[in-house]
Design a protein around this motif. Structure first.
Motif, mmCIF file in Angstrom:
data_model
loop_
_atom_site.group_PDB
_atom_site.id
_atom_site.type_symbol
_atom_site.label_atom_id
_atom_site.label_comp_id
_atom_site.label_asym_id
_atom_site.label_seq_id
_atom_site.Cartn_x
_atom_site.Cartn_y
_atom_site.Cartn_z
ATOM 1 N N GLU A 104 0.664 -1.171 -0.265
ATOM 2 C CA GLU A 104 -0.121 -0.102 -0.306
ATOM 3 C C GLU A 104 0.577 1.460 -0.105
ATOM 4 N N LYS B 29 1.454 4.161 -2.719
ATOM 5 C CA LYS B 29 0.884 5.782 -2.087
ATOM 6 C C LYS B 29 1.982 6.644 -3.024
ATOM 7 N N GLU C 131 2.043 9.846 -5.920
ATOM 8 C CA GLU C 131 1.712 10.954 -4.735
ATOM 9 C C GLU C 131 3.515 11.857 -5.519
#
Length: 315
Positions: A253, A257, A261
């Motif tokens: 995860e 992420k 980003e």
């Protein structure tokens, strides 16, 4: 001597319980068709009947002739002597027993632990009660067969286990061969013990370090590491997750992420998100003591066209 024939020197690492280990040299002539199993057969029959090794089918099906040839885990029957001479640029070929496996005699190794790991994943289909009673039959869709076919080809040769660093360092890791066989049944829609099989495989799957050595040495192009990746994707279906599986999920995860980003895997952020601040600080102190902290402090810039990255991630 003809152009197609060449004299080679074969150095074999011998072993016996009485004498321990030693290297022994043999010389013989080979041609472009000579397999390493033939080399060993000729050494045993013509020069040294005390040499011990395993070989059976001589056609890369039985998997019994696994050994290290010039340091590479290989099937002797699938390895031509002159190919090794050309690859390494010398007429000397070394042969050793596979790593990880306890040596019984010369090139013969003990398979007990390997088989224990393989049988732990329950390597057979468990059909429904109706099928066993003859009241129904299983049908396999072509797309399911395509998914399973590659992983059905494992011949239990053990080369991937011999090459795997994780299986040597982590007794809880089942090994690439066991995962290839376990996933073959985990993904089979005819199987009836999905939950039990998943519980056996998930924790071990997150212990793989993705070194891809199993991928490199597999003589059947099975890609055991691919089965481990696919098995990890089933973690969400596991009711009770081990600490290793939970950490693995957090790591995956954090990577997603980070890419969403910045378009990159920012190692420092991913590490903190995965292991927490306390562990990160402890490891940072260790990295600082060993002069590696500068790598963790590198400033990352976002890639251009982040919308394209997010679009790809969304797909």
């Amino acid at each position: 001597m003809s152009e197609e024939e060449k004299e080679i020197v074969v150095k074999i690492k011998r072993f016996s319980k009485e004498k321990g280990s030693w290297w022994q040299e043999y010389k013989l002539k080979v041609d472009r068709f000579t397999q390493m199993t033939e080399v060993l057969r000729r050494i045993k029959t013509e020069q040294d009947p005390t040499l011990a090794y395993r070989a059976s089918c001589h056609m890369a099906v039985c998997g019994s002739c696994g050994m290290k040839i010039n340091g590479e885990p290989r099937l002797a029957c699938k390895t031509l002597a002159l190919d090794m001479v050309r690859k390494y640029g010398k007429n000397e070929i070394t042969i050793e027993p596979m790593d990880f496996f306890p040596v019984t005699k010369d090139l013969v190794v003990d398979w007990t632990d390997f088989y224990n790991r393989m049988f732990k994943v329950k390597p057979r289909l468990y059909p429904s009660k109706e099928v066993l009673e003859g009241k129904a039959e299983h049908r396999l869709k072509p797309e399911d067969q395509r998914e399973l076919w590659k992983f059905e080809q494992c011949i239990w040769c053990g080369l991937c286990v011999s090459a795997c660093p994780s299986v040597k360092n982590d007794p809880e890791f089942l090994g690439p061969a066991a995962h290839a066989k376990g996933y073959r049944f985990l993904a089979d829609p005819r199987d009836t013990i999905f939950d039990e099989r998943l519980k056996i495989l998930i924790d071990s799957a997150w212990r793989c370090t993705y070194c891809y050595q199993c991928f490199n040495v597999c003589p059947r192009d099975i890609e055991p590491v691919t089965t481990i990746k696919k098995t990890r994707a089933y973690t969400k279906f596991l009711r009770e997750k081990t600490p290793v599986a939970l950490t693995g999920e957090k790591h995956a995860e954090a990577i997603v992420k980070s890419i969403e980003e910045s378009g990159k895997i920012e190692e420092a952020k991913v590490y903190i998100s995965t292991y927490g601040l306390l562990t990160a600080i402890t490891d940072m102190i260790y990295a600082m003591q060993n002069g590696k902290l500068r790598y963790a402090l590198v400033t990352q810039k976002k890639v251009k066209d982040m919308e394209q990255i997010r679009k790809i991630m969304g797909e």
